[in-house]
Design an enzyme around this catalytic site. Structure first.
Site, short mmCIF file in Angstrom:
data_model
loop_
_atom_site.label_atom_id
_atom_site.label_comp_id
_atom_site.label_asym_id
_atom_site.label_seq_id
_atom_site.Cartn_x
_atom_site.Cartn_y
_atom_site.Cartn_z
N GLY A 127 3.15 1.63 -2.41
CA GLY A 127 3.60 1.73 -3.79
C GLY A 127 2.64 2.58 -4.62
N THR A 138 -1.41 -9.02 -13.59
CA THR A 138 -1.04 -8.16 -14.71
C THR A 138 -1.31 -8.85 -16.05
N ASP A 139 -1.51 -8.04 -17.08
CA ASP A 139 -1.69 -8.60 -18.43
C ASP A 139 -0.42 -9.30 -18.93
N GLU A 140 0.73 -8.98 -18.30
CA GLU A 140 1.99 -9.55 -18.81
C GLU A 140 2.06 -11.06 -18.66
N TYR A 176 9.85 -11.28 -14.39
CA TYR A 176 8.76 -10.60 -13.64
C TYR A 176 7.42 -11.25 -14.01
N ALA A 177 7.15 -11.35 -15.30
CA ALA A 177 5.85 -11.88 -15.73
C ALA A 177 5.68 -13.33 -15.28
N LYS A 192 9.73 3.82 -14.31
CA LYS A 192 8.79 3.38 -15.35
C LYS A 192 8.70 4.41 -16.47
N ILE A 242 0.23 1.88 -7.15
CA ILE A 242 -1.21 1.57 -7.28
C ILE A 242 -1.83 1.35 -5.90
N GLY A 243 -1.09 0.62 -5.04
CA GLY A 243 -1.62 0.33 -3.70
C GLY A 243 -1.91 1.60 -2.93
N HIS A 292 11.85 -8.32 -25.29
CA HIS A 292 10.86 -7.24 -25.18
C HIS A 292 9.51 -7.65 -25.81
N LYS A 350 4.70 -13.40 -11.70
CA LYS A 350 3.29 -13.03 -11.51
C LYS A 350 2.37 -14.19 -11.97
N ARG A 394 15.19 -3.86 -24.83
CA ARG A 394 15.02 -4.73 -23.65
C ARG A 394 15.11 -6.18 -24.12
N GLY A 413 0.79 -1.24 0.00
CA GLY A 413 0.00 0.00 0.00
C GLY A 413 0.82 1.27 0.00
P1 NAD Z 1 5.24 -0.61 -7.10
O1 NAD Z 1 6.56 -1.21 -7.40
O2 NAD Z 1 5.04 0.85 -7.28
O3 NAD Z 1 4.82 -0.94 -5.59
C1 NAD Z 1 5.05 -2.19 -5.01
C2 NAD Z 1 4.95 -2.01 -3.50
O4 NAD Z 1 5.14 -3.32 -2.89
C3 NAD Z 1 6.01 -1.08 -2.90
O5 NAD Z 1 5.42 -0.21 -1.96
C4 NAD Z 1 6.98 -2.04 -2.21
O6 NAD Z 1 7.64 -1.46 -1.09
C5 NAD Z 1 6.05 -3.17 -1.81
N1 NAD Z 1 6.75 -4.45 -1.63
C6 NAD Z 1 7.67 -5.00 -2.46
N2 NAD Z 1 8.12 -6.17 -1.94
C7 NAD Z 1 7.45 -6.35 -0.78
C8 NAD Z 1 7.47 -7.36 0.23
N3 NAD Z 1 8.28 -8.42 0.12
N4 NAD Z 1 6.65 -7.24 1.30
C9 NAD Z 1 5.84 -6.15 1.41
N5 NAD Z 1 5.81 -5.16 0.52
C10 NAD Z 1 6.60 -5.25 -0.56
O7 NAD Z 1 4.21 -1.45 -7.97
P2 NAD Z 1 2.82 -1.00 -8.63
O8 NAD Z 1 3.07 -0.49 -9.98
O9 NAD Z 1 2.08 -0.17 -7.65
O10 NAD Z 1 2.13 -2.44 -8.78
C11 NAD Z 1 1.31 -2.96 -7.74
C12 NAD Z 1 0.77 -4.30 -8.19
O11 NAD Z 1 0.02 -4.14 -9.40
C13 NAD Z 1 1.83 -5.34 -8.50
O12 NAD Z 1 1.39 -6.59 -8.04
C14 NAD Z 1 1.94 -5.32 -10.03
O13 NAD Z 1 2.36 -6.59 -10.49
C15 NAD Z 1 0.52 -5.01 -10.41
N6 NAD Z 1 0.31 -4.32 -11.70
C16 NAD Z 1 0.99 -3.17 -11.98
C17 NAD Z 1 0.72 -2.49 -13.18
C18 NAD Z 1 1.41 -1.19 -13.54
O14 NAD Z 1 1.27 -0.71 -14.67
N7 NAD Z 1 2.18 -0.57 -12.65
C19 NAD Z 1 -0.22 -3.00 -14.08
C20 NAD Z 1 -0.90 -4.20 -13.75
C21 NAD Z 1 -0.61 -4.83 -12.56
O1 DAU Z 2 1.37 -4.32 -18.48
C1 DAU Z 2 1.37 -4.19 -17.09
C2 DAU Z 2 2.79 -3.98 -16.62
O2 DAU Z 2 3.15 -2.65 -17.01
C3 DAU Z 2 2.96 -4.15 -15.12
O3 DAU Z 2 2.67 -5.50 -14.79
C4 DAU Z 2 4.38 -3.80 -14.67
O4 DAU Z 2 4.47 -3.85 -13.26
C5 DAU Z 2 4.67 -2.37 -15.14
O5 DAU Z 2 6.00 -2.02 -14.80
C6 DAU Z 2 4.46 -2.25 -16.65
O6 DAU Z 2 5.44 -3.03 -17.37
P1 DAU Z 2 6.13 -2.47 -18.70
O7 DAU Z 2 7.40 -3.18 -18.91
O8 DAU Z 2 5.15 -2.43 -19.82
O9 DAU Z 2 6.37 -0.93 -18.24
P2 DAU Z 2 7.63 0.05 -18.40
O10 DAU Z 2 7.15 1.40 -17.94
O11 DAU Z 2 8.86 -0.49 -17.80
O12 DAU Z 2 7.84 0.11 -19.98
C7 DAU Z 2 6.78 0.47 -20.84
C8 DAU Z 2 7.28 0.33 -22.25
O13 DAU Z 2 8.25 1.36 -22.50
C9 DAU Z 2 7.98 -0.99 -22.54
O14 DAU Z 2 7.67 -1.39 -23.88
C10 DAU Z 2 9.48 -0.64 -22.43
C11 DAU Z 2 9.52 0.80 -22.87
N1 DAU Z 2 10.55 1.64 -22.23
C12 DAU Z 2 10.60 1.68 -20.86
C13 DAU Z 2 11.55 2.46 -20.22
C14 DAU Z 2 11.60 2.50 -18.71
C15 DAU Z 2 11.43 2.41 -23.01
O15 DAU Z 2 11.33 2.39 -24.25
N2 DAU Z 2 12.34 3.19 -22.37
C16 DAU Z 2 12.46 3.25 -21.00
O16 DAU Z 2 13.34 3.97 -20.47
#
Ligand code: NAD
Ligand code: DAU
Length: 345
Positions: free
Chosen positions: A10, A125-127, A149-150, A188, A12-13, A275, A153, A272, A8
């Site tokens: 992070g 996640t969709d990944e 990572y994917a 990100k 989204i949380g 990728h 998950k 990446r 919570g």
């Molecule tokens: P984030 O990295 O911003 O936050 C993750 C949080 O989890 C942080 O506060 C971190 O301190 C905490 N954490 C990490 N390891 C931990 C542990 N061992 N014990 C307790 N807390 C811990 O991530 P986010 O982007 O907010 O994503 C949250 C969730 O949503 C994740 O499960 C991610 O897979 C999922 N998700 C993210 C996205 C996106 O686009 N960001 C999309 C779809 C799903």
């Molecule tokens: O799809 C949901 C996922 O989205 C979540 O599960 C992950 O937690 C979240 O991090 C995110 O993953 P992505 O890998 O899609 O997000 P990221 O922001 O790292 O990258 C988005 C796209 O941009 C990806 O195609 C890689 C590219 N990228 C990213 C960075 C950081 C770049 O081209 N340059 C960059 O510097």
């Protein structure tokens, strides 16, 4: 009603917790919230208000069985966001991803069963579906994760499903597309590009920039999570998308415009590893079954996010400028010491 939220602090949380504390969810207006967060580099206590009558923050690990078995009794529902979330870091060292995302989910769900928690939502996640050139994934599509990572998950989704099936835990899973919004870590794409472009610094576009992501505002994601928590069916998966598909090149162009930057700051960098080319969700199930409808228009939401980062440099400068910052381009191989924060390009 007592709500237990992992992760919570992070991106989204913390948004979800703020919507709870703002009493935006019917039936949860008086809910008391316990946040468990390890405060890794991605967690920030400042993303939440101070503790009060409705919020208790606990710094701790979802892998800490003793702590979880101590904390969970008395809570009605659990929303599980905690995870290692950055694909690039998982390519450097996947250990923390497997530990937190897989073992952490299993430990949390053990504690939920023992405490008799009534309802759990596991945030995925969709990944987990991999990459799709054409069309969109339904909830029945196979799990074909490509990054560590994917994969972690996807494994956690299967662990979650098994606790529903074996232990009768009332649990649903959400699989959302890429979120954007305030308080997202500068590692990100959108926050990294915005904060660098606002400073007149270059940004690295992986590969040829043709990779496609589907963008949803974090507020819409959190409303979907609450719908699934309150009305989702046990054992079911719900895709959460929006249909806002953009190539990374298109995103870069949009952000250059919104930040008032010069296009030359967007530089090609090596791709990446592995990728994923394109993500796309078929989200008819959550729309038809639960009436979910995203509310934030993409262009407006993105402009508001740029404004938020412009107005809040004190929040992001310490994140972006610490040793935890990843280099612009991807790491070619795992770092020798296994530490993703010290790896060199
Ligand atoms: P984030 O990295 O911003 O936050 C993750 C949080 O989890 C942080 O506060 C971190 O301190 C905490 N954490 C990490 N390891 C931990 C542990 N061992 N014990 C307790 N807390 C811990 O991530 P986010 O982007 O907010 O994503 C949250 C969730 O949503 C994740 O499960 C991610 O897979 C999922 N998700 C993210 C996205 C996106 O686009 N960001 C999309 C779809 C799903
Ligand atoms: O799809 C949901 C996922 O989205 C979540 O599960 C992950 O937690 C979240 O991090 C995110 O993953 P992505 O890998 O899609 O997000 P990221 O922001 O790292 O990258 C988005 C796209 O941009 C990806 O195609 C890689 C590219 N990228 C990213 C960075 C950081 C770049 O081209 N340059 C960059 O510097």
């Amino acid at each position: 009603m007592r709500v237990f939220v992992t992760g919570g602090a992070g991106f989204i949380g913390s948004h979800y917790v703020r919507t709870l504390l703002d009493s935006r969810h019917p039936g949860f207006e008086q809910a008391r919230v316990t946040v468990l967060d390890k405060l890794t580099y991605a967690g920030n206590r400042a993303n939440l208000p101070p503790d009060g009558p409705r919020l208790t923050f606990v710094e701790g690990d979802v892998c800490d069985r003793t702590l979880l078995f101590d904390l969970l009794p008395g809570h009605d529902v659990v929303v599980h966001f905690a995870a290692e979330s950055h694909v690039d870091r998982s390519l450097v060292n996947a250990s923390a991803f497997m530990h937190t995302n897989v073992a952490g989910t299993q430990t949390l769900l053990d504690a939920c069963v023992a405490a008799g928690v009534q309802r759990v939502v596991h945030i995925s996640t969709d990944e987990v579906y991999g990459s799709i050139d054409e069309g969109s994934w339904t909830e029945e599509s196979p799990l074909l994760p490509n990054s560590p990572y994917a994969a972690s998950k996807a494994a956690s989704d299967l662990v979650a499903r098994s606790y529903w099936r074996s232990h009768g835990l009332d649990l649903s899973i959400t699989r959302c597309s890429n979120n954007y919004g305030p308080y997202q870590h500068t590692e990100k794409l959108i926050p990294l590009f915005v904060t660098n472009l606002l400073d007149g610094q270059p940004v690295g576009l992986y590969g040829d920039g043709s990779n496609v992501r589907e963008w949803l505002h974090v507020d819409d994601h959190c409303r979907a999570v609450q719908l699934v928590l309150t009305r989702g069916r046990p054992g079911e998966v719900y895709n959460v998308g929006r249909g806002n598909e953009r190539t990374n090149r298109q995103m870069a162009d949009l952000l250059v415009g919104l930040c008032g930057a010069v296009p030359g700051l967007v530089r090609p960098v090596p791709d990446r590893k592995g990728h994923d080319l394109r993500y796309s969700l078929d989200d008819r199930k959550i729309r038809d079954e639960l009436g979910f409808e995203p509310a934030v228009p993409f262009e407006q939401g993105l402009a508001d996010v740029v404004t938020w980062y412009r107005d809040n440099p004190d929040w992001w400068r310490p994140l972006r400028d610490t040793a935890h910052r990843l280099p612009l381009q991807n790491f070619p191989s795992p770092s020798p010491d296994g530490d993703p924060t010290t790896a060199a390009v």
